[in-house]
Design an enzyme around this catalytic site. Structure first.
Site, PDB file in Angstrom:
ATOM      1  N   HIS A   1     -14.282  36.451  51.916  1.00 10.14           N
ATOM      2  CA  HIS A   1     -15.036  34.777  52.162  1.00 10.14           C
ATOM      3  C   HIS A   1     -16.781  34.849  52.059  1.00 10.14           C
ATOM      4  CE1 HIS A   1     -11.127  34.058  52.959  1.00 10.14           C
ATOM      5  NE2 HIS A   1     -11.059  34.871  53.595  1.00 10.14           N
TER       6      HIS A   1
ATOM      7  N   SER B   1      -8.458  38.118  51.467  1.00 11.43           N
ATOM      8  CA  SER B   1      -8.736  38.544  52.931  1.00 11.43           C
ATOM      9  C   SER B   1      -8.184  39.521  53.335  1.00 11.43           C
ATOM     10  CB  SER B   1      -8.756  36.876  53.225  1.00 11.43           C
ATOM     11  OG  SER B   1      -9.126  37.396  54.671  1.00 11.43           O
TER      12      SER B   1
END
Length: 237
Positions: free
Chosen positions: A164, A129
């Site tokens: 994501h 991330s």
């Protein structure tokens, strides 16, 4: 005999010990990329504010692997020799959280410069991330509450990155719209469970811990947005 240094970055769209601790495929792949017999792997959890629970999860997983885990905290520092500490590591693993805050703190502590120097000497860089998009020219970040915006990264890898991609439904429309408008560079997006393995700044391999997961390469000529689906190598059986 001089051994040529191989520069490596592994950017995870999601997954790893913090998201799927019961599926060790991505993290074991990361460990295997270091030439060290028992690699020293350092967790850098700046983006989470050095959250204790995140650090504990790191040790719970990596204490069970054939490696020497440690971590670097900027909020609860344990050394004033940050440069020397970073240079001792074989792998630097950057956690998720607020990318903007992380990069500001890294610059203040000169950690961005230390990481770059470690990378040039062959230390494997990786992360999930925030710990993925930080390596690129730009990334799609949710650092500002209720917004998805472009943010400049360290520029070790060309283009932009979006993590994501399947796990957060607003990611795809935000990323593609910003690319089409020219507000963020074209680049590559990764679903949760997907890793992008770069060697010497070129995409070497796309891997995954989840069979359906994919990566997506986007390009734009200023008028048309093109999308190429990349099927990863599934690391399981």
């Amino acid at each position: 005999m001089i051994t040529e240094v191989k520069r490596q970055i592994i950017a995870l769209g999601g997954g790893g010990f913090s998201m799927e601790p019961e599926v060790p495929l991505l993290d074991r792949y990361i460990l295997a990329q270091s030439p060290a017999e028992r690699p020293r792997i350092c967790f850098i959890p700046t983006a989470s504010g050095d959250a204790d629970s995140y650090i504990e999860s790191f040790y719970q997983f990596f204490n069970q692997q054939d490696c020497i885990p440690t971590h670097l905290s900027l909020f609860k520092g344990h050394t004033n020799m940050i440069y020397d500490f970073v240079m001792e590591q074989d792998i630097l693993y950057v956690g998720g959280g607020n990318t903007r805050n992380m990069l500001v703190l890294w610059k203040e502590w000169q950690l961005d410069r230390f990481i770059l120097e470690a990378y040039q000497k062959g230390t494997v860089l990786c992360g999930v991330s925030a710990g993925a998009i930080c390596w690129f020219d730009q990334g799609l970040t949710d650092s500002v509450p209720n917004e998805l915006n472009a943010l400049d990264g360290l520029g070790l890898l060309r283009g932009s990155n979006c993590p994501h991609f399947d796990g957060e439904p607003l990611r795809r429309p935000a990323y593609t719209t910003l690319i089409a408008k020219g507000s963020i560079q074209a680049g590559i997006a990764a679903d949760d469970g997907v890793g992008l393995h770069y060697i010497d700044e070129e995409l070497h391999r796309v891997i995954s811990s989840r069979p359906p997961a994919r990566a997506y390469r986007f390009s734009s000529d200023g008028m048309t947005l093109s999308e190429e689906e990349l099927t990863p190598d599934y690391l399981g059986e």
